[in-house]
Design an enzyme around this catalytic site. Structure first.
Site, mmCIF file in Angstrom:
data_model
loop_
_atom_site.group_PDB
_atom_site.id
_atom_site.type_symbol
_atom_site.label_atom_id
_atom_site.label_comp_id
_atom_site.label_asym_id
_atom_site.label_seq_id
_atom_site.Cartn_x
_atom_site.Cartn_y
_atom_site.Cartn_z
ATOM 1 N N GLU A 1 11.007 -17.761 -28.895
ATOM 2 C CA GLU A 1 12.424 -17.132 -28.290
ATOM 3 C C GLU A 1 13.422 -17.904 -29.117
ATOM 4 O OE1 GLU A 1 13.227 -15.433 -24.631
ATOM 5 O OE2 GLU A 1 11.559 -16.011 -24.067
ATOM 6 N N LYS B 1 17.130 -14.844 -21.296
ATOM 7 C CA LYS B 1 18.185 -15.269 -22.242
ATOM 8 C C LYS B 1 19.007 -14.365 -22.940
ATOM 9 C CE LYS B 1 15.140 -19.464 -23.255
ATOM 10 N NZ LYS B 1 14.370 -20.201 -24.325
ATOM 11 N N HIS C 1 16.308 -17.174 -32.921
ATOM 12 C CA HIS C 1 17.663 -17.289 -33.206
ATOM 13 C C HIS C 1 18.077 -17.957 -34.445
ATOM 14 C CE1 HIS C 1 19.158 -16.143 -29.097
ATOM 15 N NE2 HIS C 1 18.016 -16.898 -28.704
#
Length: 340
Positions: free
Chosen positions: A203, A133, A207
């Site tokens: 993950e 990603k 962010h």
């Protein structure tokens, strides 16, 4: 180089032998996707406690059942081997595998590049594919291009849903325009149980403002649960560091600052909170401004939209490999091929 590890091009009239590294939610989904395929067969699976290999193919349901009951495919009789060096030991076993899907968490941010170096150093030759990603992680992989070429490895990177399927759609949509003004990727993900996708959710948490890769990795399951309780299980992600940007830049579509990625993840509901789409806005040669929109069907799951493209790109990688083309390629450069 160990000749037992070299892909035999005469075998491609037979099913392509696939290994799946990482057997959490994504790895298990990959095994399920492979199960009905005729052109590919799952022969290897590995997790952080062991691996399993079967020349005639592993049974996906049996692998998943043993992983859920005992915590590792290494317990699968008679094909399993317990090891805390499962990937390295699988490579050292010299078992024939044509291509691997790296269904691994990229926490820390250099984890997958580190695994790729193991392949480079092992003498193994074949095709690797990931659904990575982060832009910074993909850039680390791009830096390995010459080493991959020298090792005889064809590497397909950023080949999931986003980056991957939607990045490729953006690259195709861009052909209508003389200039690309912006690419906007918006995704909606619904899962019934976040614990089935622990690494993926961490993950995503990385962010969120106030978090990063290191803090997300360090969170306990209880801390993740507490965070999700505060948000009613919903993660709203904006302006993510997502590799779609560098992939479209490398493909010459547009500069990375014109690409934005964001979305909503519902960890307590399998229904998507919103439709996943990519919008490409640009100027045509006639001087008109227009937007193409490509929207995924709401009925398709995250697993289908990640694993399906990953194996399509792996098949494309096999064809490149057979032609002697090695190195690293992104989903914006190569078209996937449908796997029957």
């Amino acid at each position: 180089m160990n000749t037992n590890q070299v892909m035999d091009s005469t075998n491609f009239s037979k099913a392509i032998r696939i290994g799946v590294l990482g057997f959490g939610g994504l790895g298990q989904a990959a095994a399920k996707v492979l199960a009905p395929k005729r052109e590919m067969i799952l022969v290897a699976a590995a997790d952080n406690k062991g691996y399993a290999y079967a020349t005639e193919g592993l049974n996906a349901d049996e692998c998943i059942a043993i992983y859920k009951s005992q915590g590792s495919v290494g317990y699968l009789e008679p094909f399993g081997t317990l090891s805390n060096r499962s990937i390295q030991q699988l490579l050292e076993s010299n078992q024939p595998v044509d291509g691997y899907f790296l269904a691994l968490p990229n926490l820390p941010n250099d984890f997958i590049p580190t695994v790729v170096k193991q392949f480079i150093n092992s003498g193994w030759r074949g095709v690797l594919v990931d659904a990575i990603k982060r832009t910074s992680a993909l850039e680390q992989l791009i830096a390995l291009k010459e080493e991959l070429q020298a090792a005889g490895i064809t590497y397909m990177t950023g080949c999931g849903a986003t980056p991957g399927l939607l990045t490729a759609a953006a690259a195709i949509a861009a052909q209508s325009y003389a200039e690309i003004h912006r690419v906007e990727i918006t995704f909606g993900v619904g899962i019934a149980n976040w614990e089935a996708y622990r690494a993926t959710i961490r993950e995503d948490i990385a962010h969120i403002p106030g978090h990063n890769v290191e803090t997300a990795r360090a969170m306990t399951d209880a801390e993740v649960e507490a965070l999700l309780d505060k948000t009613n299980g919903v993660l709203i992600l904006e302006n993510m560091e997502h590799a779609d940007d560098v992939m479209l830049e490398l493909a010459g579509i547009c500069s990375r600052d014109r690409v934005t990625v964001g979305g909503v993840v519902d960890t307590r509901n399998p229904k998507k909170p919103l439709s996943t789409n990519v919008k490409v806005t640009g100027r045509t040669f006639e001087g008109k401004i227009s937007t193409h929109t490509f929207t995924l069907g709401d009925e398709t799951s995250m697993a289908a939209n990640v694993c399906g493209p990953a194996f399509g790109y792996l098949k494309a990688g096999i064809n490149l490999y057979q032609r002697g083309i090695h190195g690293i390629f992104t989903a914006a450069e190569i078209m996937p091929q449908f796997v029957k």
